[in-house]
Write a protein that holds these residues in place. Structure first.
Motif, short mmCIF file in Angstrom:
data_model
loop_
_atom_site.label_atom_id
_atom_site.label_comp_id
_atom_site.label_asym_id
_atom_site.label_seq_id
_atom_site.Cartn_x
_atom_site.Cartn_y
_atom_site.Cartn_z
N PRO A 269 0.93 -1.18 -0.07
CA PRO A 269 0.06 0.08 0.07
C PRO A 269 0.84 1.39 0.03
CG PRO A 269 0.23 -0.88 2.08
CD PRO A 269 0.67 -1.92 1.25
N PRO A 270 0.41 2.38 -0.69
CA PRO A 270 0.85 3.67 -0.32
C PRO A 270 0.99 4.26 0.77
CG PRO A 270 -1.03 4.00 -1.38
CD PRO A 270 -0.91 2.42 -1.16
N ALA A 271 2.06 5.05 1.13
CA ALA A 271 2.16 5.78 2.47
C ALA A 271 2.69 7.08 2.14
CB ALA A 271 2.80 5.13 3.45
N VAL A 272 1.85 8.01 1.57
CA VAL A 272 2.44 9.40 1.06
C VAL A 272 2.12 10.62 2.20
CG1 VAL A 272 1.82 11.09 -0.68
CG2 VAL A 272 1.44 8.93 -1.39
N PRO A 273 3.38 10.97 2.52
CA PRO A 273 3.04 12.02 3.75
C PRO A 273 2.57 13.23 2.94
CG PRO A 273 5.20 11.80 2.79
CD PRO A 273 4.68 10.77 2.12
N ILE A 274 1.69 13.92 3.85
CA ILE A 274 1.27 15.20 3.41
C ILE A 274 1.40 15.96 4.89
CG2 ILE A 274 -0.91 16.72 3.16
CD1 ILE A 274 -2.04 14.27 1.84
N ASP A 275 2.36 17.25 4.68
CA ASP A 275 2.60 17.95 5.93
C ASP A 275 2.22 19.41 5.29
OD1 ASP A 275 3.91 16.24 7.29
OD2 ASP A 275 5.81 16.24 6.09
N LEU A 276 1.53 20.31 6.29
CA LEU A 276 1.11 21.55 6.03
C LEU A 276 1.56 22.32 7.10
CD1 LEU A 276 -1.23 22.62 4.06
CD2 LEU A 276 -2.78 22.38 5.97
N ARG A 277 1.70 23.63 6.86
CA ARG A 277 1.87 24.56 7.69
C ARG A 277 1.26 25.95 7.24
NH1 ARG A 277 6.50 25.79 11.25
NH2 ARG A 277 6.82 28.31 11.28
N GLN A 278 0.43 26.42 8.18
CA GLN A 278 -0.32 27.66 7.96
C GLN A 278 -0.19 28.57 9.10
OE1 GLN A 278 -4.00 25.71 5.58
NE2 GLN A 278 -4.47 27.87 5.78
N SER A 279 -0.14 30.03 8.78
CA SER A 279 0.04 30.84 9.94
C SER A 279 -1.01 32.19 9.72
CB SER A 279 1.38 31.53 9.79
OG SER A 279 2.25 30.67 10.21
N ILE A 280 -1.29 32.84 10.83
CA ILE A 280 -2.05 33.94 10.86
C ILE A 280 -1.57 34.87 11.84
CG2 ILE A 280 -3.68 33.17 12.27
CD1 ILE A 280 -6.04 34.27 10.67
N ASP A 281 -1.60 36.30 11.60
CA ASP A 281 -1.23 37.11 12.71
C ASP A 281 -2.58 37.73 13.13
OD1 ASP A 281 1.30 36.96 11.63
OD2 ASP A 281 1.41 38.78 10.44
N ILE A 282 -2.40 38.04 14.56
CA ILE A 282 -3.63 38.16 15.41
C ILE A 282 -3.21 39.51 16.18
CG2 ILE A 282 -4.92 37.26 17.35
CD1 ILE A 282 -4.05 34.41 16.31
N ASP A 283 -4.14 40.18 16.26
CA ASP A 283 -3.99 41.40 17.02
C ASP A 283 -4.17 41.06 18.59
OD1 ASP A 283 -2.97 42.98 14.97
OD2 ASP A 283 -5.02 43.46 14.20
N ASP A 402 0.49 20.56 10.70
CA ASP A 402 -0.15 19.33 10.70
C ASP A 402 0.65 18.27 9.66
OD1 ASP A 402 -2.32 19.55 12.21
OD2 ASP A 402 -3.72 20.18 10.61
N SER A 403 0.70 16.91 10.27
CA SER A 403 1.24 15.84 9.44
C SER A 403 0.32 14.75 9.15
CB SER A 403 2.57 15.36 10.29
OG SER A 403 3.61 16.23 10.28
N HIS A 404 0.16 14.34 8.15
CA HIS A 404 -0.76 13.37 7.88
C HIS A 404 -0.23 12.19 6.93
CE1 HIS A 404 -3.80 16.37 8.90
NE2 HIS A 404 -2.88 16.94 8.34
N VAL A 405 -0.91 11.06 6.57
CA VAL A 405 -0.58 9.99 5.77
C VAL A 405 -1.46 9.66 4.76
CG1 VAL A 405 0.49 7.65 5.47
CG2 VAL A 405 1.31 9.36 7.20
N LEU A 406 -1.51 9.68 3.70
CA LEU A 406 -2.47 9.07 2.71
C LEU A 406 -2.27 7.72 2.02
CD1 LEU A 406 -5.10 9.80 1.05
CD2 LEU A 406 -3.40 10.83 -1.10
#
Length: 447
Positions: A269-283, A402-406
Protein backbone atom coordinates in the motif's frame (compact mmCIF):
# COMPACT_ATOMS: atom_id res chain seq x y z
CA UNK A 1 -9.40 13.18 -38.45
CA UNK A 2 -7.96 10.94 -35.70
CA UNK A 3 -6.79 12.87 -32.63
CA UNK A 4 -5.19 9.95 -30.77
CA UNK A 5 -2.99 7.08 -31.95
CA UNK A 6 -4.97 4.05 -33.07
CA UNK A 7 -4.88 0.57 -31.55
CA UNK A 8 -5.09 -0.84 -35.06
CA UNK A 9 -1.94 -2.14 -36.69
CA UNK A 10 1.16 -3.84 -35.35
CA UNK A 11 4.66 -2.97 -34.18
CA UNK A 12 7.81 -4.99 -34.68
CA UNK A 13 9.78 -6.54 -31.85
CA UNK A 14 12.74 -4.21 -32.40
CA UNK A 15 10.67 -1.03 -32.51
CA UNK A 16 8.72 -2.06 -29.41
CA UNK A 17 11.92 -3.01 -27.56
CA UNK A 18 13.17 0.57 -28.01
CA UNK A 19 9.95 2.58 -27.70
CA UNK A 20 8.26 0.96 -24.68
CA UNK A 21 11.28 1.07 -22.32
CA UNK A 22 11.88 4.68 -23.37
CA UNK A 23 8.34 5.57 -22.30
CA UNK A 24 8.76 3.83 -18.95
CA UNK A 25 12.13 5.45 -18.27
CA UNK A 26 10.70 8.88 -19.10
CA UNK A 27 8.74 8.63 -15.83
CA UNK A 28 11.96 8.05 -13.87
CA UNK A 29 13.61 10.93 -15.69
CA UNK A 30 10.77 13.31 -14.78
CA UNK A 31 10.74 12.20 -11.14
CA UNK A 32 14.51 12.46 -10.76
CA UNK A 33 14.52 15.86 -12.48
CA UNK A 34 11.77 17.12 -10.16
CA UNK A 35 13.74 16.05 -7.08
CA UNK A 36 16.81 17.83 -8.44
CA UNK A 37 14.69 20.95 -9.05
CA UNK A 38 13.51 20.92 -5.44
CA UNK A 39 17.05 20.13 -4.25
CA UNK A 40 15.83 17.02 -2.48
CA UNK A 41 17.87 13.78 -2.44
CA UNK A 42 16.20 10.74 -3.96
CA UNK A 43 17.01 7.10 -3.25
CA UNK A 44 17.29 4.98 -6.41
CA UNK A 45 15.84 1.93 -4.66
CA UNK A 46 13.30 -0.67 -5.78
CA UNK A 47 10.42 1.67 -4.97
CA UNK A 48 11.81 4.31 -7.32
CA UNK A 49 12.23 1.88 -10.22
CA UNK A 50 8.92 0.08 -9.79
CA UNK A 51 6.66 2.96 -8.69
CA UNK A 52 8.38 6.22 -9.70
CA UNK A 53 5.29 8.43 -9.65
CA UNK A 54 4.39 7.34 -6.15
CA UNK A 55 7.81 8.68 -5.15
CA UNK A 56 6.95 11.96 -6.84
CA UNK A 57 3.84 12.34 -4.68
CA UNK A 58 6.04 12.17 -1.58
CA UNK A 59 7.69 15.51 -2.31
CA UNK A 60 6.67 17.84 0.55
CA UNK A 61 6.67 20.98 -1.62
CA UNK A 62 4.74 19.56 -4.58
CA UNK A 63 1.88 21.95 -5.36
CA UNK A 64 -1.60 20.85 -6.36
CA UNK A 65 -1.05 22.06 -9.93
CA UNK A 66 2.22 20.15 -10.16
CA UNK A 67 0.45 17.02 -8.92
CA UNK A 68 -2.28 17.44 -11.55
CA UNK A 69 0.27 17.94 -14.33
CA UNK A 70 2.28 14.94 -13.13
CA UNK A 71 -0.80 12.74 -13.06
CA UNK A 72 -1.80 13.89 -16.54
CA UNK A 73 1.68 12.99 -17.74
CA UNK A 74 1.32 9.59 -16.07
CA UNK A 75 -1.97 8.93 -17.88
CA UNK A 76 -0.38 9.96 -21.16
CA UNK A 77 2.45 7.48 -20.65
CA UNK A 78 -0.05 4.74 -19.78
CA UNK A 79 -2.05 5.51 -22.93
CA UNK A 80 1.06 5.40 -25.13
CA UNK A 81 2.16 2.12 -23.56
CA UNK A 82 -1.32 0.71 -24.12
CA UNK A 83 -1.22 1.62 -27.80
CA UNK A 84 2.22 0.10 -28.33
CA UNK A 85 1.53 -2.98 -26.21
CA UNK A 86 -1.77 -3.87 -27.82
CA UNK A 87 -0.26 -3.33 -31.27
CA UNK A 88 2.45 -5.74 -30.22
CA UNK A 89 -0.23 -8.15 -28.96
CA UNK A 90 -1.99 -7.84 -32.33
CA UNK A 91 1.18 -9.08 -34.00
CA UNK A 92 1.60 -12.02 -31.64
CA UNK A 93 -2.11 -12.81 -31.82
CA UNK A 94 -2.44 -13.81 -28.17
CA UNK A 95 -0.42 -11.66 -25.70
CA UNK A 96 -3.26 -9.46 -24.44
CA UNK A 97 -2.71 -10.24 -20.76
CA UNK A 98 0.83 -8.78 -20.68
CA UNK A 99 -0.39 -5.92 -22.88
CA UNK A 100 -2.86 -4.94 -20.18
CA UNK A 101 -0.21 -5.32 -17.49
CA UNK A 102 2.00 -2.86 -19.35
CA UNK A 103 -0.30 -0.08 -18.08
CA UNK A 104 0.00 -1.00 -14.39
CA UNK A 105 2.81 0.69 -12.42
CA UNK A 106 5.00 -1.86 -10.72
CA UNK A 107 4.18 -4.55 -13.26
CA UNK A 108 4.81 -2.74 -16.51
CA UNK A 109 8.55 -3.39 -16.66
CA UNK A 110 8.13 -7.17 -16.63
CA UNK A 111 5.20 -7.00 -19.06
CA UNK A 112 7.15 -4.90 -21.54
CA UNK A 113 10.14 -7.26 -21.39
CA UNK A 114 7.84 -10.22 -22.05
CA UNK A 115 6.12 -8.53 -25.00
CA UNK A 116 9.45 -7.54 -26.48
CA UNK A 117 10.65 -11.16 -26.29
CA UNK A 118 7.56 -12.83 -27.78
CA UNK A 119 7.77 -13.76 -31.46
CA UNK A 120 5.24 -12.33 -33.91
CA UNK A 121 3.10 -14.25 -36.33
CA UNK A 122 0.99 -13.42 -39.30
CA UNK A 123 -2.64 -12.97 -38.43
CA UNK A 124 -5.71 -13.56 -40.54
CA UNK A 125 -7.06 -10.42 -42.16
CA UNK A 126 -10.02 -8.94 -40.31
CA UNK A 127 -13.46 -9.78 -41.53
CA UNK A 128 -15.74 -7.04 -42.71
CA UNK A 129 -18.49 -6.34 -40.21
CA UNK A 130 -21.86 -4.84 -40.96
CA UNK A 131 -22.60 -1.43 -39.50
CA UNK A 132 -25.58 -1.14 -37.18
CA UNK A 133 -26.76 -2.14 -33.73
CA UNK A 134 -26.98 -5.66 -32.33
CA UNK A 135 -29.24 -5.10 -29.31
CA UNK A 136 -28.31 -8.41 -27.68
CA UNK A 137 -24.59 -7.67 -27.88
CA UNK A 138 -25.10 -4.10 -26.67
CA UNK A 139 -27.00 -5.38 -23.63
CA UNK A 140 -24.36 -8.04 -23.05
CA UNK A 141 -21.60 -5.44 -23.13
CA UNK A 142 -23.42 -3.13 -20.70
CA UNK A 143 -24.16 -5.95 -18.23
CA UNK A 144 -20.55 -7.14 -18.42
CA UNK A 145 -19.32 -3.64 -17.54
CA UNK A 146 -21.68 -3.39 -14.55
CA UNK A 147 -20.61 -6.83 -13.32
CA UNK A 148 -16.90 -5.98 -13.53
CA UNK A 149 -17.39 -2.82 -11.44
CA UNK A 150 -19.34 -4.56 -8.67
CA UNK A 151 -16.98 -7.54 -8.50
CA UNK A 152 -13.91 -5.29 -8.56
CA UNK A 153 -15.13 -3.31 -5.53
CA UNK A 154 -16.07 -6.53 -3.70
CA UNK A 155 -12.63 -8.03 -4.30
CA UNK A 156 -10.39 -4.97 -4.09
CA UNK A 157 -12.04 -2.78 -1.45
CA UNK A 158 -14.12 -5.14 0.68
CA UNK A 159 -11.91 -8.26 0.53
CA UNK A 160 -8.36 -6.91 0.17
CA UNK A 161 -8.90 -3.36 1.43
CA UNK A 162 -6.92 -2.05 -1.57
CA UNK A 163 -7.70 1.34 -3.09
CA UNK A 164 -5.20 1.89 -5.87
CA UNK A 165 -4.44 1.78 -9.57
CA UNK A 166 -6.24 -1.52 -9.95
CA UNK A 167 -9.55 -0.17 -8.70
CA UNK A 168 -9.47 3.42 -9.94
CA UNK A 169 -7.62 2.99 -13.26
CA UNK A 170 -7.39 -0.63 -14.40
CA UNK A 171 -11.00 -1.50 -13.53
CA UNK A 172 -12.68 1.33 -15.49
CA UNK A 173 -10.26 0.72 -18.37
CA UNK A 174 -11.29 -2.94 -18.55
CA UNK A 175 -14.95 -1.97 -18.16
CA UNK A 176 -14.62 0.21 -21.24
CA UNK A 177 -12.66 -2.44 -23.14
CA UNK A 178 -15.08 -5.26 -22.32
CA UNK A 179 -18.25 -3.26 -22.94
CA UNK A 180 -17.05 -1.87 -26.27
CA UNK A 181 -15.56 -5.16 -27.46
CA UNK A 182 -18.71 -7.19 -26.79
CA UNK A 183 -21.01 -4.56 -28.30
CA UNK A 184 -18.90 -4.22 -31.48
CA UNK A 185 -17.72 -7.75 -32.10
CA UNK A 186 -20.20 -8.64 -34.86
CA UNK A 187 -21.89 -5.38 -35.76
CA UNK A 188 -19.88 -2.15 -35.75
CA UNK A 189 -21.28 0.67 -33.64
CA UNK A 190 -20.27 4.26 -34.29
CA UNK A 191 -17.61 5.84 -32.07
CA UNK A 192 -20.15 8.10 -30.39
CA UNK A 193 -22.54 5.21 -29.78
CA UNK A 194 -19.73 3.17 -28.26
CA UNK A 195 -18.72 6.01 -25.95
CA UNK A 196 -22.30 6.49 -24.78
CA UNK A 197 -22.60 2.77 -24.10
CA UNK A 198 -19.36 2.73 -22.09
CA UNK A 199 -20.43 5.73 -19.98
CA UNK A 200 -23.87 4.14 -19.47
CA UNK A 201 -22.29 0.86 -18.31
CA UNK A 202 -19.95 2.70 -15.94
CA UNK A 203 -22.85 4.82 -14.63
CA UNK A 204 -25.03 1.77 -14.03
CA UNK A 205 -22.13 0.03 -12.32
CA UNK A 206 -21.57 2.89 -9.89
CA UNK A 207 -25.32 3.10 -9.28
CA UNK A 208 -25.26 -0.60 -8.42
CA UNK A 209 -22.48 0.09 -5.90
CA UNK A 210 -24.65 2.70 -4.17
CA UNK A 211 -27.75 0.51 -4.19
CA UNK A 212 -25.75 -2.45 -2.79
CA UNK A 213 -24.33 -0.16 -0.04
CA UNK A 214 -20.78 -0.84 -1.27
CA UNK A 215 -20.00 2.84 -1.88
CA UNK A 216 -21.51 6.23 -1.19
CA UNK A 217 -22.38 9.02 -3.58
CA UNK A 218 -19.50 11.29 -2.51
CA UNK A 219 -16.77 8.76 -3.26
CA UNK A 220 -18.37 7.94 -6.61
CA UNK A 221 -18.47 11.61 -7.57
CA UNK A 222 -14.85 12.18 -6.54
CA UNK A 223 -13.61 9.19 -8.55
CA UNK A 224 -15.89 9.68 -11.57
CA UNK A 225 -13.72 12.16 -13.58
CA UNK A 226 -10.78 9.75 -13.56
CA UNK A 227 -12.98 6.69 -14.07
CA UNK A 228 -14.89 8.18 -16.99
CA UNK A 229 -11.72 9.28 -18.78
CA UNK A 230 -10.05 5.88 -18.40
CA UNK A 231 -13.24 3.98 -19.31
CA UNK A 232 -13.50 5.94 -22.56
CA UNK A 233 -9.88 5.06 -23.33
CA UNK A 234 -10.68 1.40 -22.71
CA UNK A 235 -13.76 1.71 -24.91
CA UNK A 236 -11.61 3.05 -27.74
CA UNK A 237 -9.35 0.02 -27.42
CA UNK A 238 -12.26 -2.46 -27.19
CA UNK A 239 -13.87 -1.05 -30.31
CA UNK A 240 -10.56 -1.20 -32.16
CA UNK A 241 -9.89 -4.81 -31.14
CA UNK A 242 -13.37 -5.86 -32.23
CA UNK A 243 -12.63 -4.35 -35.62
CA UNK A 244 -9.44 -6.29 -36.32
CA UNK A 245 -10.88 -9.76 -36.19
CA UNK A 246 -10.27 -10.87 -32.59
CA UNK A 247 -13.52 -12.75 -32.22
CA UNK A 248 -12.46 -15.46 -29.82
CA UNK A 249 -12.55 -13.13 -26.83
CA UNK A 250 -8.82 -13.20 -26.14
CA UNK A 251 -8.61 -9.47 -25.29
CA UNK A 252 -11.18 -10.03 -22.54
CA UNK A 253 -8.79 -12.34 -20.69
CA UNK A 254 -7.24 -9.15 -19.32
CA UNK A 255 -10.11 -9.00 -16.81
CA UNK A 256 -8.61 -12.07 -15.12
CA UNK A 257 -5.69 -9.88 -14.04
CA UNK A 258 -7.71 -7.77 -11.62
CA UNK A 259 -7.67 -10.04 -8.52
CA UNK A 260 -3.88 -10.45 -8.81
CA UNK A 261 -3.42 -6.68 -9.14
CA UNK A 262 -5.66 -6.06 -6.13
CA UNK A 263 -3.71 -8.58 -4.03
CA UNK A 264 -0.39 -7.00 -5.02
CA UNK A 265 -1.62 -3.50 -4.12
CA UNK A 266 -2.90 -4.75 -0.78
CA UNK A 267 0.58 -6.11 -0.06
CA UNK A 268 2.32 -2.84 -1.06
CA UNK A 269 0.00 0.00 0.00
CA UNK A 270 1.07 3.62 -0.51
CA UNK A 271 2.06 5.81 2.41
CA UNK A 272 2.20 9.36 1.07
CA UNK A 273 3.09 12.00 3.69
CA UNK A 274 1.20 15.29 3.63
CA UNK A 275 2.70 18.06 5.75
CA UNK A 276 1.00 21.42 6.04
CA UNK A 277 2.04 24.68 7.69
CA UNK A 278 -0.27 27.71 7.85
CA UNK A 279 0.02 30.96 9.79
CA UNK A 280 -2.13 33.93 10.70
CA UNK A 281 -1.29 37.22 12.45
CA UNK A 282 -3.51 38.06 15.41
CA UNK A 283 -3.92 41.45 17.11
CA UNK A 284 -3.71 40.01 20.61
CA UNK A 285 -0.86 39.08 23.00
CA UNK A 286 0.38 35.46 23.10
CA UNK A 287 -1.28 34.87 26.48
CA UNK A 288 -4.71 35.65 25.03
CA UNK A 289 -4.05 33.50 21.96
CA UNK A 290 -2.92 30.64 24.21
CA UNK A 291 -6.23 30.81 26.06
CA UNK A 292 -8.06 30.60 22.74
CA UNK A 293 -5.98 27.64 21.61
CA UNK A 294 -6.49 25.65 24.83
CA UNK A 295 -10.16 26.43 25.49
CA UNK A 296 -13.08 24.17 24.60
CA UNK A 297 -15.34 26.73 22.92
CA UNK A 298 -16.83 25.54 19.61
CA UNK A 299 -15.15 26.35 16.33
CA UNK A 300 -17.01 28.61 13.93
CA UNK A 301 -19.01 27.44 10.92
CA UNK A 302 -17.23 24.77 8.81
CA UNK A 303 -15.78 25.45 5.36
CA UNK A 304 -18.87 25.25 3.16
CA UNK A 305 -17.48 23.13 0.32
CA UNK A 306 -15.60 20.79 2.66
CA UNK A 307 -18.82 20.09 4.53
CA UNK A 308 -20.83 19.60 1.34
CA UNK A 309 -18.21 17.19 -0.02
CA UNK A 310 -18.60 15.04 3.06
CA UNK A 311 -15.05 15.51 4.41
CA UNK A 312 -14.56 15.55 8.16
CA UNK A 313 -14.21 19.00 9.73
CA UNK A 314 -13.51 20.04 13.35
CA UNK A 315 -16.24 21.19 15.72
CA UNK A 316 -14.41 21.72 19.01
CA UNK A 317 -11.62 20.37 21.25
CA UNK A 318 -11.43 19.74 24.99
CA UNK A 319 -8.29 19.27 27.08
CA UNK A 320 -8.37 16.79 29.96
CA UNK A 321 -5.53 17.91 32.21
CA UNK A 322 -2.53 20.12 31.49
CA UNK A 323 1.04 19.60 30.39
CA UNK A 324 2.75 16.83 28.48
CA UNK A 325 0.74 13.62 28.65
CA UNK A 326 -2.63 15.35 28.98
CA UNK A 327 -5.42 14.00 26.81
CA UNK A 328 -7.32 16.00 24.29
CA UNK A 329 -10.75 15.07 22.91
CA UNK A 330 -11.34 16.43 19.44
CA UNK A 331 -14.91 16.46 18.17
CA UNK A 332 -15.33 16.24 14.39
CA UNK A 333 -18.33 16.12 12.10
CA UNK A 334 -17.75 12.37 11.70
CA UNK A 335 -16.96 11.42 15.31
CA UNK A 336 -14.46 11.86 18.14
CA UNK A 337 -10.65 11.76 18.08
CA UNK A 338 -8.41 10.98 21.07
CA UNK A 339 -5.12 12.87 21.22
CA UNK A 340 -2.16 13.04 23.60
CA UNK A 341 -0.19 16.22 24.30
CA UNK A 342 3.53 15.86 23.50
CA UNK A 343 4.63 19.51 23.88
CA UNK A 344 3.29 22.08 26.35
CA UNK A 345 4.99 25.47 26.64
CA UNK A 346 2.35 28.04 27.69
CA UNK A 347 2.04 30.98 25.30
CA UNK A 348 4.63 29.39 22.99
CA UNK A 349 4.03 25.81 21.91
CA UNK A 350 1.36 23.08 21.99
CA UNK A 351 1.62 19.81 20.08
CA UNK A 352 -0.06 16.44 20.24
CA UNK A 353 -0.29 13.10 18.47
CA UNK A 354 -3.47 11.26 17.55
CA UNK A 355 -4.21 7.98 19.29
CA UNK A 356 -7.30 7.26 17.25
CA UNK A 357 -9.44 9.27 14.89
CA UNK A 358 -12.94 9.25 13.35
CA UNK A 359 -13.68 8.45 9.70
CA UNK A 360 -12.16 10.85 7.18
CA UNK A 361 -15.51 11.46 5.51
CA UNK A 362 -19.20 10.76 5.79
CA UNK A 363 -20.69 9.03 2.77
CA UNK A 364 -24.03 10.07 1.30
CA UNK A 365 -26.20 7.00 0.85
CA UNK A 366 -29.83 5.87 1.15
CA UNK A 367 -28.60 3.36 3.74
CA UNK A 368 -27.58 3.97 7.32
CA UNK A 369 -24.35 1.99 6.88
CA UNK A 370 -22.11 1.80 3.81
CA UNK A 371 -19.57 -1.03 3.45
CA UNK A 372 -16.81 1.29 2.19
CA UNK A 373 -13.53 0.67 4.07
CA UNK A 374 -11.88 3.80 2.62
CA UNK A 375 -13.60 6.13 5.12
CA UNK A 376 -11.38 4.82 7.94
CA UNK A 377 -7.65 4.13 7.96
CA UNK A 378 -6.76 5.45 4.51
CA UNK A 379 -6.12 9.03 5.65
CA UNK A 380 -4.34 9.28 8.99
CA UNK A 381 -3.43 12.39 10.97
CA UNK A 382 -0.24 11.67 12.89
CA UNK A 383 0.67 14.96 14.55
CA UNK A 384 -0.60 18.53 15.04
CA UNK A 385 1.23 21.48 16.57
CA UNK A 386 0.51 25.12 17.46
CA UNK A 387 3.33 27.64 17.57
CA UNK A 388 2.86 31.16 18.98
CA UNK A 389 5.38 33.85 18.04
CA UNK A 390 5.22 37.27 19.66
CA UNK A 391 5.34 40.12 17.15
CA UNK A 392 5.26 42.78 19.83
CA UNK A 393 3.33 43.30 23.04
CA UNK A 394 -0.09 43.01 21.45
CA UNK A 395 0.44 40.99 18.28
CA UNK A 396 1.03 37.27 17.76
CA UNK A 397 1.72 35.03 14.78
CA UNK A 398 -0.06 31.70 15.21
CA UNK A 399 1.13 28.75 13.12
CA UNK A 400 -0.45 25.34 12.78
CA UNK A 401 1.64 22.41 11.58
CA UNK A 402 -0.09 19.20 10.54
CA UNK A 403 1.32 15.83 9.48
CA UNK A 404 -0.80 13.24 7.71
CA UNK A 405 -0.42 10.01 5.74
CA UNK A 406 -2.51 9.18 2.66
CA UNK A 407 -2.97 5.52 1.73
CA UNK A 408 -4.85 5.88 -1.55
CA UNK A 409 -3.52 5.45 -5.07
CA UNK A 410 -3.11 7.06 -7.57
CA UNK A 411 -1.63 9.38 -4.95
CA UNK A 412 -1.13 12.18 -7.47
CA UNK A 413 -4.91 12.18 -8.05
CA UNK A 414 -6.08 11.98 -4.44
CA UNK A 415 -3.33 13.97 -2.70
CA UNK A 416 -4.40 17.42 -4.01
CA UNK A 417 -7.97 16.79 -2.79
CA UNK A 418 -6.77 15.75 0.66
CA UNK A 419 -4.38 18.69 0.89
CA UNK A 420 -7.16 21.10 -0.13
CA UNK A 421 -9.55 19.78 2.54
CA UNK A 422 -6.84 19.97 5.22
CA UNK A 423 -5.90 23.53 4.25
CA UNK A 424 -9.54 24.67 4.37
CA UNK A 425 -10.08 23.14 7.82
CA UNK A 426 -6.88 24.60 9.24
CA UNK A 427 -7.66 28.03 7.78
CA UNK A 428 -11.07 27.94 9.50
CA UNK A 429 -9.46 27.01 12.82
CA UNK A 430 -6.98 29.89 12.49
CA UNK A 431 -9.74 32.38 11.67
CA UNK A 432 -11.83 31.20 14.60
CA UNK A 433 -8.92 31.54 17.04
CA UNK A 434 -8.12 34.98 15.64
CA UNK A 435 -11.68 36.21 16.09
CA UNK A 436 -11.95 35.00 19.69
CA UNK A 437 -8.49 36.21 20.67
CA UNK A 438 -9.07 39.67 19.27
CA UNK A 439 -12.47 39.81 20.94
CA UNK A 440 -10.68 39.29 24.26
CA UNK A 441 -12.62 36.11 25.13
CA UNK A 442 -11.53 32.55 25.68
CA UNK A 443 -11.33 31.08 22.22
CA UNK A 444 -11.68 27.73 20.73
CA UNK A 445 -9.40 24.89 19.83
CA UNK A 446 -8.23 23.02 16.94
CA UNK A 447 -8.83 20.42 14.39
Amino acid sequence: MRLLPSFHGTISRTAYAFAAPALILSQHFVVAGTYVWFRTPIAADAGFWLLPLRRLSQLPDLSAWAAVLSFTFCLGISWALAVLSFRRANLTGYAYLPAALAMVPGLQIGAVLLLAALPGKSDDPPEERPVGVNAAHVLQGALAGVTIIVLAVLISAVTFGAYGWGLFVMTPFLVGLTTAYLANRDVALGRGQTNLLVIAAAGLGTLALIMCALEGLICVLLASPLGALVALAGGTLGRALAGVGHRRGKPLLSVALLPAIFALEAATPPAVPIDLRQSIDIDAPPSMVWKAVTSDDPIGPPPWLVAKAGFAYPLRGRLVGKGVGAERIGTFSTGVARERVTEWVPSHRLAFILLDQPPMMEEMSPYRRVHAPHVSGYFITTRTGFELEALGKHRTRLTIEDSHVLRLDPALYWEPMARWAIAKNVAQVLRSIKQRSEAGTNGNDLF
